[in-house]
Write an enzyme that holds these catalytic residues in place. Structure first.
Site, short mmCIF file in Angstrom:
data_model
loop_
_atom_site.label_atom_id
_atom_site.label_comp_id
_atom_site.label_asym_id
_atom_site.label_seq_id
_atom_site.Cartn_x
_atom_site.Cartn_y
_atom_site.Cartn_z
N ALA A 40 0.84 -1.20 0.00
CA ALA A 40 0.00 0.00 0.00
C ALA A 40 0.87 1.25 0.00
CB ALA A 40 -0.93 -0.01 1.22
N SER A 60 -7.89 1.25 7.44
CA SER A 60 -7.22 0.17 8.15
C SER A 60 -8.12 -0.25 9.29
CB SER A 60 -5.87 0.63 8.70
OG SER A 60 -5.29 -0.36 9.54
N ARG A 61 -7.96 -1.48 9.76
CA ARG A 61 -8.74 -1.92 10.92
C ARG A 61 -8.12 -1.41 12.22
NH1 ARG A 61 -9.10 -8.15 9.17
NH2 ARG A 61 -6.91 -7.65 8.78
N TYR A 82 -13.06 -0.94 6.65
CA TYR A 82 -13.00 -1.02 5.19
C TYR A 82 -14.31 -0.58 4.56
CZ TYR A 82 -8.77 -3.85 5.96
OH TYR A 82 -7.53 -4.30 6.34
N HIS A 103 -9.03 -10.50 -0.90
CA HIS A 103 -9.19 -9.73 -2.14
C HIS A 103 -10.61 -9.81 -2.70
CE1 HIS A 103 -4.60 -9.68 -3.19
NE2 HIS A 103 -4.91 -9.00 -2.09
N LYS A 121 -2.58 -8.29 -6.76
CA LYS A 121 -2.49 -9.69 -7.17
C LYS A 121 -2.26 -10.59 -5.96
CE LYS A 121 2.36 -9.21 -7.53
NZ LYS A 121 2.42 -9.71 -6.14
N ARG A 189 2.89 -14.53 6.47
CA ARG A 189 1.96 -14.77 5.37
C ARG A 189 2.57 -15.64 4.27
NH1 ARG A 189 2.78 -12.39 0.68
NH2 ARG A 189 4.31 -10.72 0.52
N ASP A 202 2.19 -15.86 -4.61
CA ASP A 202 2.90 -14.63 -4.25
C ASP A 202 3.78 -14.13 -5.39
OD1 ASP A 202 3.19 -12.85 -1.88
OD2 ASP A 202 5.31 -13.23 -2.26
#
Length: 357
Positions: A40, A60-61, A82, A103, A121, A189, A202
């Site tokens: 981001a 953002s959360r 969001y 996503h 992506k 992740r 990824d």
């Protein structure tokens, strides 16, 4: 070898257009960013390089994360949900920068709220999700595109021009690699199946996307992989047979540092995209007769500006998909990823209740 049969629309079809008139020709396009991670920040930095655009909101959360991001990039509205960003009337288009499994849901939420979307992506976790997203975008008459930024860089356009000129002859094969050592814990992740971890989604998506960018649709794929202790692929190699002729050989790894280059070989010579090929600032053409030349292909800033420029161009032209990366292109690539995952035995929670090809 598994055959791939993507649902491709007839060539030359008329691209869907926005039905509503817009003011995009007369005023800056206003962006929002959903997520505040590393990618981001890179995209926000890219937006700074583009005239006629404004970054007006972020979500953002975490209020701390939203505030920090807002201060760094001078963002006026910092949302702590969001949905609040999706509903923000001051935002025209949203860049989604959340983890892979989010996503589809995030994109559907933003489209449903009437926003145009550029989604990081992989576009979704599987083709089923991608079809749902594209269907909603078409119903809502809203632009949606995967953020495969490499496709829009000047180096890729120059490579495609050289190929089209016939200088290296008809292209018969492409070889590419993308590998680095992911020296992080199993909860990261990269290795976490709950977050869509593994090399294929990824980074393997880069050689796949660029191979199809140059050689077109795929009708068969064969793949092998090493599956790690957490259940995700740590290395995957796959070969593609392209419908209009030619083959591609691709490998991705989060356990080995590779050259990260791509070579496009034709009957008269080859074209090499220098490391890292996904952000190539130069390329070299080497002909069978011994001739060689290097072409510099500078890009704007960190390179992320070019995909945003394409989104803005499409919005101003009234398009809901880019002719350079169409809805059908995105669906076909998700189908290929599904086929590869079926061969290597890689599944995710998002695949429950569906059968991969």
């Amino acid at each position: 070898m598994l055959l791939v049969s993507p649902k491709v629309q007839p060539a030359g079809k008329i691209r869907p257009r926005l039905r509503q008139k817009t003011d995009f020709m007369d005023q800056p396009i206003r962006w929002g960013i959903l997520g505040t991670g590393k990618i981001a920040s890179a995209f926000a930095a890219g937006l700074r390089e583009i005239p006629g655009t404004r970054l007006v909101a972020v979500a953002s959360r975490s209020s701390d994360s939203a505030g920090k991001f807002g201060r760094e990039f001078d963002v006026g509205s910092c949302h702590v949900s969001y949905q609040a960003l999706a509903d923000d009337p001051q935002v025209d288009v949203i860049y989604i920068a959340t983890p892979h499994p989010m996503h589809a849901g995030n994109t559907l939420m933003c489209l449903d709220a009437g926003k145009h979307v550029l989604c990081e992506k992989p576009f979704t976790m599987n083709r089923r999700e991608a079809e749902e997203v594209v269907a909603l975008a078409r119903r809502k008459n809203r632009f949606v595109m995967e953020a495969m930024w490499t496709c829009f860089l000047p180096g890729m356009a120059e490579a495609k021009r050289i190929i089209a000129s016939g200088e290296i002859g008809r292209v018969r094969q492409i070889q590419s690699d993308f590998g680095f050592v992911g020296d992080v814990g199993p909860e990261h992740r990269l290795y976490n199946p709950e977050l869509g971890g593994g090399a294929l989604l990824d980074i393997g998506i880069y050689p796949l996307a660029i191979s199809t960018f140059f050689l077109g649709p795929v009708d068969a794929v064969q793949s092998v992989a090493e599956i790690g202790a957490t259940g995700v692929d740590e290395q995957t190699a796959f070969s593609l047979r392209h419908r209009d002729g030619g083959v591609s050989s691709c490998v991705c790894s989060i356990r080995a540092a590779s050259p990260i280059e791509m070579t496009v070989s034709g009957e008269l010579g080859c074209l090499r995209l220098h490391s890292p090929f996904y952000q190539a600032g130069s390329l070299t053409v080497t002909l069978a007769d011994g001739g060689t030349r290097t072409v510099q292909c500078p890009f704007i800033g960190n390179g992320y500006a070019h995909e945003a420029i394409e989104v803005m161009r499409c919005l101003r032209a009234g398009l809901i998909e880019s002719p350079l990366l169409t809805h059908d292109d995105m669906l076909a690539q998700m189908g290929i990823l599904d086929a590869i995952r079926a061969q290597i035995g890689l599944s995710y929670p998002a695949d429950r209740n569906i059968a991969l090809n």
